[in-house]
Enzyme design. Structure first.
Site, short mmCIF file in Angstrom:
data_model
loop_
_atom_site.label_atom_id
_atom_site.label_comp_id
_atom_site.label_asym_id
_atom_site.label_seq_id
_atom_site.Cartn_x
_atom_site.Cartn_y
_atom_site.Cartn_z
NE ARG A 212 -9.79 -5.95 -0.05
CZ ARG A 212 -9.08 -4.89 0.36
NH1 ARG A 212 -9.71 -3.83 0.81
NH2 ARG A 212 -7.76 -4.87 0.26
NE ARG B 227 -3.81 0.51 1.92
CZ ARG B 227 -5.05 0.59 2.38
NH1 ARG B 227 -5.34 1.40 3.38
NH2 ARG B 227 -6.01 -0.15 1.86
CG HIS C 162 -8.12 -0.23 -3.10
ND1 HIS C 162 -7.29 -1.30 -2.84
CD2 HIS C 162 -8.75 0.04 -1.91
CE1 HIS C 162 -7.40 -1.65 -1.57
NE2 HIS C 162 -8.28 -0.85 -0.99
CG ASP D 239 -13.91 5.79 -1.27
OD1 ASP D 239 -13.76 5.61 -0.05
OD2 ASP D 239 -12.96 5.73 -2.09
CD GLN E 171 -12.63 -2.47 -1.33
OE1 GLN E 171 -11.91 -2.38 -0.35
NE2 GLN E 171 -13.80 -3.07 -1.29
CB CYS F 100 -14.13 0.54 -0.36
SG CYS F 100 -13.95 2.33 -0.21
N1 CP Z 1 -11.13 -0.74 1.96
C1 CP Z 1 -9.89 -0.71 2.45
O1 CP Z 1 -8.89 -0.83 1.72
O2 CP Z 1 -9.82 -0.60 3.80
P1 CP Z 1 -8.48 -0.35 4.63
O3 CP Z 1 -8.01 1.05 4.33
O4 CP Z 1 -8.90 -0.51 6.07
O5 CP Z 1 -7.46 -1.37 4.22
#
Ligand code: CP
Length: 345
Positions: free
Chosen positions: A297, A103, A130, A229, A133, A269
């Protein structure tokens, strides 16, 4: 097939469909406690330049369920572009681990990691997209299809800012020949380059559509899934007053807006800012599948790790080879003169 999972648009419809099928198999296997330990003794380096709940936990638990191990490398804990180049970090991690999840603050970082890594790199969110996701989201939609519809018949209406999640959803839905609308204030709508890629996806699929609009009330009336979001992320806190003014109240998914989409399910998400982009009444309603999404996930990461890592693993050593190497080490221990007495038998 690409070695890394950086962008769903790098993959064919057949490859994405196959990943979705693998998520199904692993979710079913997990439901009866029968996940195969395909990654026994394998390790995943998990780089996080930003905090995370779902991505961090789902990857770490996925590795444990598959018999392996995830190393959480939290923000500021490793040399990543500071005191060491991103490429050198990728070379070192990939010499010890079987895959890298990252990330990152800037998309170029995950691309650079992939360029220098000898093992698969999975994008766990960047400032551009992402993809884990989005794959999870399409799988979740597939579990909640409206009666008589296939995925390709479905209309996804994303309400709000052109976030990394919006980007990935726009790309994966159009790739799969679905219908996608981004509804929001004009200055926060998807940029032309995303729309061009989406149009190319639709042309290749021979099905689907993409549109942007400020007319959110009209857009949601056609939705099978209404998705939103956050309106601002950690590096946008200076912009909160202007962003709030642009989105509120018209683009908040509340009972009034959601009542205009009587057959739609609600998706997010997460994390959500309750009372900002979505109200409690919608997020906690019977038509919300946001928490199913979050749980999926886990199965998505299990499938991605299996898909990318397992086919590249060397053949398992024979038991004779294991016995040979264990005997060498035991023999060494037995004859090592300077070992502590409790280690010498
Ligand atoms: N949706 C998502 O990626 O959540 P986090 O930021 O908690 O990983």
């Amino acid at each position: 097939m690409p070695r890394d999972f950086l962008d769903t648009n790098d993959f064919s419809v057949a490859e994405l469909s196959s990943m979705l099928e693998l998520i199904r198999h692993l979710k079913d296997a997990d439901a009866v406690g029968c996940v195969p330990e395909l990654l026994a003794r394998r390790s995943l380096a998990m780089i996080f330049e930003e905090p995370s709940t779902r991505t961090r936990v789902s990857f770490e638990v996925a590795m444990a369920k598959l018999g392996g191990h995830g190393l959480y490398l939290k923000p500021g804990e490793i040399h990543l572009g500071v005191r060491e180049s991103v490429g050198d970090t990728a070379r070192v991690l990939s010499s010890m681990c079987d895959a890298i999840e990252a990330r990152v603050l800037r998309h170029e970082t995950v691309v650079e990691l992939a360029r220098h890594s000898s093992v698969p790199v999975i994008n766990g969110l960047s400032d551009y997209n992402h993809p884990t996701q989005a794959l999870c989201d399409v799988f979740t939609m597939g579990e909640h299809l409206p009666p008589g519809k296939t995925l390709a018949d479905c209309m996804v209406v994303f309400v709000g800012d052109r976030t990394n999640v919006c980007s990935s959803l726009l790309h994966i839905t159009t790739k799969l020949g679905m219908h996608f609308v981004h509804a929001g204030p004009s200055e926060y709508l998807s940029p032309p380059e995303w729309l061009e890629t989406a149009q190319a996806n639709i042309a290749a699929a021979g099905h689907g559509s993409v549109a942007v609009t400020e007319e959110v009330e009209e857009a949601v009336t056609h939705a099978d899934f209404v998705y939103t979001d956050l309106w601002w992320w950690v590096d946008q806190e200076d912009e909160i007053p202007e962003r709030r003014a642009a989105f509120m109240p018209r683009y908040q998914v509340n009972e009034t807006l959601f009542s205009k989409a009587p057959h739609a399910l609600f998706m997010h998400c997460l994390p959500a800012s309750r009372g900002v982009e979505v109200t409690d009444e919608v997020l906690d309603s019977e038509r919300s599948i946001a928490f199913d999404q979050a749980q999926n996930r886990l199965f998505t990461e299990m499938a991605l790790l299996t898909w990318f890592v397992v086919p590249r693993l060397p053949t398992e050593p024979t038991s004779d080879l294991r016995v040979h190497h264990e005997a060498l080490v035991r023999d060494f221990l037995a004859h090592a003169a300077d070992l502590p007495p409790h280690l010498v038998h």
